[in-house]
Every structure is written in C-alpha cells, then in structure tokens.
Scaffold this motif. Structure first.
Motif, mmCIF file in Angstrom:
data_model
loop_
_atom_site.group_PDB
_atom_site.id
_atom_site.type_symbol
_atom_site.label_atom_id
_atom_site.label_comp_id
_atom_site.label_asym_id
_atom_site.label_seq_id
_atom_site.Cartn_x
_atom_site.Cartn_y
_atom_site.Cartn_z
ATOM 1 N N GLU A 1 48.930 84.560 54.845
ATOM 2 C CA GLU A 1 48.110 85.690 55.302
ATOM 3 C C GLU A 1 47.624 86.527 54.117
ATOM 4 N N ALA B 1 43.782 87.108 52.709
ATOM 5 C CA ALA B 1 43.225 88.449 52.498
ATOM 6 C C ALA B 1 42.748 88.636 51.049
ATOM 7 N N ALA C 1 53.399 94.741 59.683
ATOM 8 C CA ALA C 1 52.586 95.716 58.945
ATOM 9 C C ALA C 1 52.491 95.404 57.459
ATOM 10 N N GLU D 1 49.019 94.275 55.612
ATOM 11 C CA GLU D 1 48.090 95.400 55.451
ATOM 12 C C GLU D 1 48.591 96.353 54.357
ATOM 13 N N HIS D 2 49.890 96.612 54.383
ATOM 14 C CA HIS D 2 50.506 97.493 53.397
ATOM 15 C C HIS D 2 50.269 96.970 51.969
ATOM 16 N N VAL E 1 47.988 94.739 50.926
ATOM 17 C CA VAL E 1 46.562 94.710 50.572
ATOM 18 C C VAL E 1 46.153 96.093 50.061
ATOM 19 N N LYS E 2 46.602 97.121 50.759
ATOM 20 C CA LYS E 2 46.277 98.489 50.348
ATOM 21 C C LYS E 2 46.842 98.785 48.962
#
Ligand code: ATP
Ligand code: MG
Length: 582
Positions: free
Chosen positions: A510, A514, A571, A574-575, A577-578
């Motif tokens: 994943e 991304a 989560a 997403e965490h 990637v940020k």
C-alpha cells in the motif's frame, strides 16, 4: 517497487573498517553503502548509489532552476587545451596523466574550464547568444596527496561543475550571485549546516571567490569567523589588517648587540630582558626571518625567498602555499645553508638578504616606522631598533603568518575565532583567463569582438554523501535527512508468525502504491538483528510490524529521536504518507 532485504545486495559489517578515521567513513562502510577499491577509490553499492542519485537530483534541480543547461564531457581529455592555459604543468602531481597507444598525452579531467570555454567558442559567436550557463555532473580525477576519510577526499569523485559566460563584469556578477543563491537553496534542502567563507581561488585564477563549508569537527579546512560580524573566511584567505605607518623621526638609532647563545626567539627575549636596555621585550618585538626556496611551475631552478614576520608568530604553511601559488616551496636544507654562507642560521637579518639579492617579503604588520630586534647576520649578534622604512625595506608583503584566535577581524568588527569544516562548494569569478587563452569572443552589435568573462562553480556531489553522514549519525548508525535517504520507510517484519509477514507485505504494498519508497526486511533473522541493521542503515522512519498486529496496531519509530508511536493498522499508510511528504 518494494526493495526486499532478503535479496538486496547488502551485507552490513559488525566491525569498523581498520582504515576509518572519521564516523562517516566508518558508518558508510559498515552499513554497506560503499566499498574501497583503491586509495581514494570507492564503489557505490545499491544503498550508496541511491543516496548519491538523490543528491545529484537536488543539485540538478537547483541548477536547472537558475537556467543552467546540463551537458556532459568525457573524463579522458587531450593535453592540448590544458597546455594552452598552462594547467598541464601548474596542476603538478595532482593530475592523472596517461598516454594512448600512439604516445599522445592525455589526462583525466580534474575540472573542465578549458573544455567548456572551447565548446562555447565552437558553438556561439554573437553577443546575442550570451549569457549562458552550462554544467555537468561528472566523475573527476585528482591524484590527491592524501586521499582521506573514504569518499570525503577521493581520487575519483563526482562533482557538479558549472561555468558561466557573460559579455561584461556586471553579467558575471549576476551569474555569480545566481549560483550563490542556488547553492544556498540546495544545501538548505539537503539540511546541511554550513557557512560561506571568503576564499582564495587557487590554481583557477580569478578574483571574487567564496567557499561553502559544512561545519564538521573532522573537517580539513580551518576557517575563522568574527565574534561580532558576519565575517567568515578560510584561514588561507584572511588578510592581516596592517596598522598605520608611524613617523620615523626621533626613533633611536639601530644598534648591534652581542647576544651570545640566542638562536631562538625565547633565548633572545630572555637575554634582552636581562641586558639592562631600559625596557622589556616580548617575542612580538622581534622580527624573525624565515627562509624557504620557491620554484615557478615548469622551472628547474629554486629561488631563495625570505619572509620577515613578528617573532611571536609561526609561518602557516597552508597560508604560505596559497600566497605563493602556483609556485611551490620547500624549507631550506643544510646543503642550502652551506651553499649560501651569508645566511647565518638563527641570526639572519635584512641586511645580508639585501646585499645578496634575496627576495624579501614582509608580514603586513611590519609597516614603516616600526622598530624591531632582528638578526645582525653574525653569530651571537642581534640588532635592536632596526626601523622599517629607515633601516630596511622589503620587496613587498606576504600573508604567511599564522592566524590566531583573538586576532582582530579584517573587517574591523570583533575578533576571530576558529572552527573546522569540509568544503562542499566553491564559487568563483574567473574573469578572462580562459577566454584569453582561447580567444573566446562574441561579435558585438558594432561588429567588434567582445572578450567573454567566465565564472566557475563546483559542488562536491559524492563528498556530500560523506558530509551528510558526518553531520547526521549517532552511536547506532546513520540518520539520513528525508531528502536524501535511500528509502522513505524501512518496514521491519518482527515475528515469525505468517499473519505478521502477510500484514507487513500488505502495508508495504500500500505504501508503495502511494509512491513511498519502501525497504522491507523480510529476512529470516531475529528482530534484534533486523533492528540493529535498520538503525545502522539510517532510514528516518521505521515501521515495525509485530505482535501488536493481532490487536490492530503497528509501531512507527523515529530514527532520529528514537520516539515510538503505536498507530492503528488502518491509519498507518495515511500517517506515513503525510510524514514523508511533510
Ligand atoms: P579541497 O580544498 O577540499 O581540496 P578544492 O578546492 O580542490 O577542494 P574545487 O576545485 O573547488 O575543490 O572543487 C569543487 C568541489 O569539489 C569542492 O568544493 C569539493 O566539494 C569537491 N572536491 C574537491 N576535491 C575533492 C576530492 N578529492 N574528493 C571529493 N570531493 C572533492
Ligand atoms: Mg576550492
């Protein structure tokens, strides 16, 4: 693409390499980034090459942003252009020279001013073509006297070199300023702690010149900065503020004294202070005359040179070297003294130097009207109150005396303190040296030729890999800044359980989807081994997938701070990637 530790061409080492002098060298070898092939010659393994490429791309980006265009020259070059500029000889032993099968001379390019000038001459001829800035990111060769600290000082290394071509001095200043800004941006992006110092321009010739030095205790460059202003300079480039000349009238006569057994400054000062001369003397009141011999590039003969400086200062050989460049120098040997009997060791004075035609250069502090104790050219004799401008003069001044902490800053503000650094970039205004050598002209609007003026600008790209490791490491290993890390996230499978492995694989996939660069430690090794390698390799973010997965959590570890955070599996992508994009 996900990189798997199980197949990655990487073997980390438990032991430090025996020849490592600095942390970056030790860690880059241990963590499997580079391997030594020869003195100053290193191969880049997959991890190292990734970091090198990322740095290259930041450099490329910032060069393109100022409108510079990338080209590429061979490293193997014919002798002729370098002969035309004199650098075939001036470069001395640092140049790798070779012959082809027909006996023609070649060299491996140490820097490419000649080729760029010739190329621009070949393509452009009108003033309308200018200005232009060209660059390359290319392998350079220098037979360094002391290859050192792994890739920090190689004999083969990667440099970004760019060259600006302008019609006038104002254009050159602009190109120089653009490079200065580009360098500032790129070193900022790389997160390097650095200073910009005034520099000498070395064998390149030219005038305005600054160096970018990465702050590092292990650096080879000593620089000084002012306690009170923004002044910073390479020690070689520090100019000594000369005091005002003093009136000569009324100064006492020079007088020769019998000073038995005083061949050193200390013995002389002690003698004078016991001699009842009505005042006290310090080493700073004595003028010592240091003799060296110098030789111009290509010349056979050595020439004597005397340097007169206050007795409380030593000659700094690096400063002397920079002042004499391109001429080389050596200290005098016994044979030289034997050949020149007028040089009375320990008692050399200005008179014998003058009488025998020895070139004599003075420290800038020796201004007219200053009175000195110095040698009387006779064993066991010194002359007191020898006044500069009255009793002796030099053939000029020279910056050769050591610079000391506490010396006045040349800009008149504050005093100097010393620090160490590693040169990562160098910008200089070459002027017309190369354009003159190759008659590089543009046809002006009035059909008259305009001589082009050049600038040259270097960044030590491969050295930066070492510098970044030098500035970013701890006891466990390297801690890369995000911008250059070989990967964004290091995923560790911590557990033998099939579901743990499957969970980690899924997260890695994943992240990869991304756009995050992932290295996945899927080896059959203990978590302890895997953690140690993760710390050593130095990816800034480590994702640990382990027992917690059963409860829906994984652990994110910050390599720099050591902080760990439990995050829900759903989560975490997403965490991360940020985090990576931040
Ligand atoms: P140094 O004083 O460290 O020898 P230099 O003044 O000879 O460097 P330049 O000719 O200005 O270097 O080259 C531009 C840049 O190339 C330097 O700022 C440095 O970062 C890098 N560089 C120079 N020599 C080496 C080397 N032997 N190994 C790695 N990088 C180097
Ligand atoms: Mg330099």
């Amino acid at each position: 693409m996900i990189t798997r530790m199980s197949s990655l061409f990487l073997r980390t080492l438990r032991e430090d390499p025996a020849d490592a002098e600095v942390p970056s060298h030790r860690l880059l070898v241990r963590a499997g980034y580079v391997r030594r092939v020869a003195p100053g010659g290193y191969s880049w393994l997959p991890l190292g090459l990734r970091v090198l490429r990322r740095i290259e791309n930041v450099v490329r980006d910032e060069m393109n942003a100022i409108g510079a265009q990338e080209i590429q020259f061979p490293a193997l070059l014919p002798k002729e252009p370098y002969e035309a500029t004199g650098r075939w000889t001036e470069y001395g032993d640092a140049l790798f020279r070779l012959k082809d099968r027909k006996g023609a001379d070649y060299l491996l390019g140490p820097t490419h001013e000649e080729l760029f000038a010739l190329t621009v001459k070949g393509e452009y001829n009108s003033y309308k073509d200018y200005p232009v800035v060209l660059y390359q990111i290319q392998t350079k060769y220098r037979d360094e006297a002391r290859p050192r600290a792994g890739i920090l000082r190689g004999r083969e290394f990667v440099m970004k070199d760019s060259y600006s071509f302008d019609l006038d001095d104002e254009g050159l200043s602009k190109s120089y300023e653009l490079h200065r800004q580009a360098y500032t941006k790129l070193f900022d992006r790389l997160g390097i702690e650095y200073v910009v110092v005034k520099a000498t321009s070395g064998a390149m010739g030219g005038s305005a010149s600054e160096e970018f030095l990465a702050v590092a205790e292990t650096g080879e460059d000593t620089y000084v900065r002012s306690t009170e202003s923004g002044y910073a300079a390479n020690v070689e480039a520090v100019t000594t503020p000369a005091p005002e000349a003093k009136p000569i009238e009324g100064l006492p006569e020079a007088k020769v004294h019998h000073t038995p057994d005083t061949p050193t400054i200390e013995s002389l000062v002690a003698f004078l202070n016991n001699a009842d001369l009505g005042r006290t003397f310090t080493a700073a009141d004595t003028l010592k005359n240091v003799l060296v011999k110098t030789r111009q590039p290509g010349a056979k003969e050595w020439e004597l040179l005397a340097i007169g400086l206050p007795g409380d200062r030593e000659v700094d050989t690096k400063r002397l070297e920079a002042s004499l460049e391109p001429a080389e120098f050596e200290l005098l040997e016994e044979a030289d003294f034997a050949k020149n009997p007028f040089l009375v060791k320990g008692y050399i004075g200005p008179k014998a130097l003058k009488d025998n035609g020895v070139r004599y250069l003075l420290d800038p502090r020796v201004v007219d009207g200053t009175a000195w104790v110095t040698g009387a050219d006779e064993r066991d004799h010194h002359v007191v109150d020898l006044v500069a401008g009255r009793d002796f003069t030099g053939d000029g001044t020279i910056e050769a005396a050591e610079v000391r902490e506490g010396d006045a800053s040349p800009d008149g503000k504050g005093t100097l303190v010393a620090a160490r650094g590693i040169e990562i970039g160098h910008i200089f205004q070459l002027g017309r040296k190369y354009a003159d050598a190759f008659e590089l002209d543009a046809l002006g609007p009035d059909s008259k030729p305009i001589r082009i003026t050049m600038g040259s600008y270097g960044v030590g790209v491969s050295r930066l890999v070492g510098v970044l490791a030098e500035q970013n490491h701890d006891d466990l290993g390297i801690v890369w800044p995000r911008e250059v890390s070989p990967f964004d996230v290091h995923v560790v499978i911590a557990g033998k359980d099939e579901t743990v492995a499957a969970g980690a694989e899924k997260l890695a996939a994943e992240l990869d989807a991304a756009g995050i660069e992932v290295v996945l430690d899927d080896r059959k090794a203990t978590p302890g081994v895997k953690f140690a390698d993760a710390e050593l390799v130095g990816v800034p973010t480590i994702l640990v997938v382990g027992r917690g997965l059963a409860n829906g959590v994984v652990e994110v570890k910050d390599r720099r701070t050591g902080d760990r955070e439990e995050i829900a599996v759903d989560a975490v992508v997403e965490h991360l990637v940020k985090l990576v994009r931040s």
